[in-house]
Design an enzyme around this catalytic site. Structure first.
Site, PDB file in Angstrom:
ATOM      1  N   LYS A 117      34.116 -87.072  -9.934  1.00 49.92           N
ATOM      2  CA  LYS A 117      32.976 -86.907 -10.855  1.00 49.92           C
ATOM      3  C   LYS A 117      32.781 -88.135 -11.717  1.00 49.92           C
ATOM      4  CE  LYS A 117      32.199 -82.013 -10.803  1.00 49.92           C
ATOM      5  NZ  LYS A 117      32.023 -80.740 -11.460  1.00 49.92           N
ATOM      6  N   LYS A 199      32.189 -82.117   0.071  1.00 47.04           N
ATOM      7  CA  LYS A 199      32.023 -80.667  -0.074  1.00 47.04           C
ATOM      8  C   LYS A 199      30.606 -80.330  -0.552  1.00 47.04           C
ATOM      9  CE  LYS A 199      33.101 -79.355  -4.728  1.00 47.04           C
ATOM     10  NZ  LYS A 199      33.023 -78.120  -5.447  1.00 47.04           N
ATOM     11  N   LYS A 202      26.674 -77.723  -5.960  1.00 42.01           N
ATOM     12  CA  LYS A 202      25.387 -77.298  -6.519  1.00 42.01           C
ATOM     13  C   LYS A 202      24.671 -78.431  -7.238  1.00 42.01           C
ATOM     14  CE  LYS A 202      27.774 -74.066  -9.323  1.00 42.01           C
ATOM     15  NZ  LYS A 202      28.939 -74.728  -9.928  1.00 42.01           N
TER      16      LYS A 202
HETATM   17  N1  AQP Z   1      31.878 -76.267  -1.102  1.00 42.53           N
HETATM   18  C1  AQP Z   1      32.655 -75.288  -1.511  1.00 42.53           C
HETATM   19  N2  AQP Z   1      33.327 -74.526  -0.613  1.00 42.53           N
HETATM   20  C2  AQP Z   1      34.113 -73.502  -1.029  1.00 42.53           C
HETATM   21  N3  AQP Z   1      34.280 -73.172  -2.337  1.00 42.53           N
HETATM   22  C3  AQP Z   1      33.617 -73.905  -3.253  1.00 42.53           C
HETATM   23  N4  AQP Z   1      33.566 -73.840  -4.599  1.00 42.53           N
HETATM   24  C4  AQP Z   1      32.745 -74.814  -5.065  1.00 42.53           C
HETATM   25  N5  AQP Z   1      32.253 -75.525  -4.035  1.00 42.53           N
HETATM   26  C5  AQP Z   1      32.782 -74.988  -2.897  1.00 42.53           C
HETATM   27  C6  AQP Z   1      34.259 -72.853  -5.410  1.00 42.53           C
HETATM   28  O1  AQP Z   1      33.310 -72.191  -6.235  1.00 42.53           O
HETATM   29  C7  AQP Z   1      33.938 -71.807  -7.456  1.00 42.53           C
HETATM   30  C8  AQP Z   1      33.103 -72.199  -8.623  1.00 42.53           C
HETATM   31  O2  AQP Z   1      33.031 -73.599  -8.696  1.00 42.53           O
HETATM   32  P1  AQP Z   1      32.598 -74.255 -10.056  1.00 42.53           P
HETATM   33  O3  AQP Z   1      31.242 -73.819 -10.408  1.00 42.53           O
HETATM   34  O4  AQP Z   1      33.607 -73.994 -11.081  1.00 42.53           O
HETATM   35  O5  AQP Z   1      32.611 -75.801  -9.851  1.00 42.53           O
HETATM   36  P2  AQP Z   1      32.823 -76.746  -8.659  1.00 42.53           P
HETATM   37  O6  AQP Z   1      34.056 -76.425  -7.910  1.00 42.53           O
HETATM   38  O7  AQP Z   1      32.717 -78.138  -9.203  1.00 42.53           O
HETATM   39  O8  AQP Z   1      31.550 -76.366  -7.773  1.00 42.53           O
HETATM   40  P3  AQP Z   1      30.274 -77.182  -7.463  1.00 42.53           P
HETATM   41  O9  AQP Z   1      29.330 -76.249  -6.772  1.00 42.53           O
HETATM   42  O10 AQP Z   1      30.633 -78.419  -6.744  1.00 42.53           O
HETATM   43  O11 AQP Z   1      29.692 -77.509  -8.887  1.00 42.53           O
HETATM   44  P4  AQP Z   1      29.265 -78.896  -9.492  1.00 42.53           P
HETATM   45  O12 AQP Z   1      28.291 -79.479  -8.500  1.00 42.53           O
HETATM   46  O13 AQP Z   1      28.658 -78.590 -10.805  1.00 42.53           O
HETATM   47  O14 AQP Z   1      30.514 -79.703  -9.604  1.00 42.53           O
HETATM   48  C9  AQP Z   1      35.315 -72.462  -7.464  1.00 42.53           C
HETATM   49  O15 AQP Z   1      36.287 -71.491  -7.135  1.00 42.53           O
HETATM   50  C10 AQP Z   1      35.214 -73.497  -6.396  1.00 42.53           C
HETATM   51  O16 AQP Z   1      36.472 -73.757  -5.799  1.00 42.53           O
END
Ligand code: AQP
Length: 332
Positions: A117, A199, A202
């Site tokens: 990040k 990965k 969002k």
């Molecule tokens: N690509 C993924 N595959 C499987 N699990 C995923 N998770 C996130 N992306 C994937 C799981 O979703 C839960 C919530 O995640 P989060 O909102 O706490 O943040 P993150 O992991 O940083 O998810 P994002 O979607 O990538 O958000 P941004 O873009 O804001 O950083 C967690 O259990 C995560 O493992």
């Protein structure tokens, strides 16, 4: 009541940093409701984590309600489980400070999500982004959670929470339960449709990289049609076929089919048919969720009441743990 008290506890959180993706759903959210049978569950919309990356206030507000509504739509029962917004329970940041004083700089420097990040947001490498895993440890340890259902990408953070818990317990006597990550065998890491080496996220700037849980059927079909695959036009799992393997993971998660069944189903067919089938399987799962989501969001007063009730119940538990921690470290 007695039964509830003997159940082991589970905690997990999700950031309202955008609309949930198919990755969030497969890796995390869809697993949360079934855990209610076996565990005493606490689920949070972690809006304080979200501001480690710059958010538009109005969007963050809207996404927080949407996120909470999606958790309920996905089957989390607020009468049985605790559902709340992180900023409604100040004990999270209070515990986070004590834990930060028991976390090493070197440990935080090794977190791969911080590295990713901070590379992605070079203009805003803030201290919160660096210490975010400590707040996450506080989220978990505050409730004495035994299990933390997360996707693969969060495994390292749960391991850090374990280390912090053990360090604190050794220094101040047994206080925290040392939590375990619960990670799905299939779909623990769903990859971007545009770049199968990254990965699905969002906050991806390329909206074709992710399927949002609010995408309509046409958008879902269009995004899958554009998904990056390879030129072989044969559906089977292989390290050299990251795009196709990712689509197989999605299809398996949506339909429960095994790799052998999927390979047999698309034997002799091209990627066009395969992509359409994957898209349809996602539409079939998302359509009823989207309907339920809209229904819940339409009654904002009820949603707010549920979140207020969740915050009160969470605070009750959090207060007890925080008091114990303050006493142990010698705060008068
Ligand atoms: N690509 C993924 N595959 C499987 N699990 C995923 N998770 C996130 N992306 C994937 C799981 O979703 C839960 C919530 O995640 P989060 O909102 O706490 O943040 P993150 O992991 O940083 O998810 P994002 O979607 O990538 O958000 P941004 O873009 O804001 O950083 C967690 O259990 C995560 O493992």
């Amino acid at each position: 009541m007695a039964e509830l008290e003997t159940k082991k506890r589970v905690f997990s959180g999700i950031q309202p940093s955008g609309t949930f993706t198919l990755g969030n759903y497969v890796g995390a959210v869809r697993n949360w409701a079934p855990l209610q049978k076996e565990f005493d569950c606490i689920y949070s919309v972690v809006n304080m984590h979200a501001i480690t990356v710059r958010q538009q206030p109005a969007a963050l507000r809207r996404q927080t309600y949407e996120a909470a509504a999606m958790l309920l739509a996905a089957g989390i029962n607020p009468k049985q489980s605790i559902v709340f917004v992180q900023s409604h329970v100040p004990q999270h940041t209070q515990l986070s400070w004590v834990l930060a004083c028991n976390t090493m700089f070197g440990e935080l420097s090794r977190m791969t999500q911080f590295k990713d990040k901070s590379q992605k947001h070079t203009e805003n490498v803030n201290a919160g982004l660096f210490t975010y895993p400590v707040l996450m440890a506080a989220d978990i340890l505050l409730y004495g959670a035994h299990g933390v259902p997360v996707g693969e990408d969060q495994k390292q953070h749960v391991e850090l929470a374990r280390n912090i818990a053990q360090r604190f317990n050794n220094a101040y006597s047994d206080t925290f339960i040392v939590p375990e990550p619960y990670i799905q065998k299939i779909g623990g890491r769903i990859m971007s449709l545009q770049n199968p080496a990254a990965k699905m996220s969002k906050s991806d700037e390329n909206i074709n990289g992710f399927i949002s849980m609010q995408d309509d059927a046409d958008t879902i079909v269009r995004k899958f049609k554009r998904a990056v695959t390879d030129s072989e036009a044969r559906v089977y799992r292989s390290k050299e076929k990251a795009g196709v393997s990712n689509l197989m993971d999605i299809y398996a998660a949506m339909t429960g089919k095994t790799d052998a069944e999927i390979e047999a189903e698309f034997e002799g067919k091209g990627y066009g048919d395969f992509k359409l089938a994957v898209a349809q399987s996602v539409i079939d799962v998302f359509a009823p969720l989207q309907q339920e989501h809209a229904r819940i969001l339409a009654d904002k007063a009820e949603l707010e009441r549920i979140l207020e009730d969740g915050a009160q119940r969470a605070q009750h538990l959090a207060n007890k743990m925080l008091a114990k921690v303050y006493k142990k470290v010698g705060f008068v």
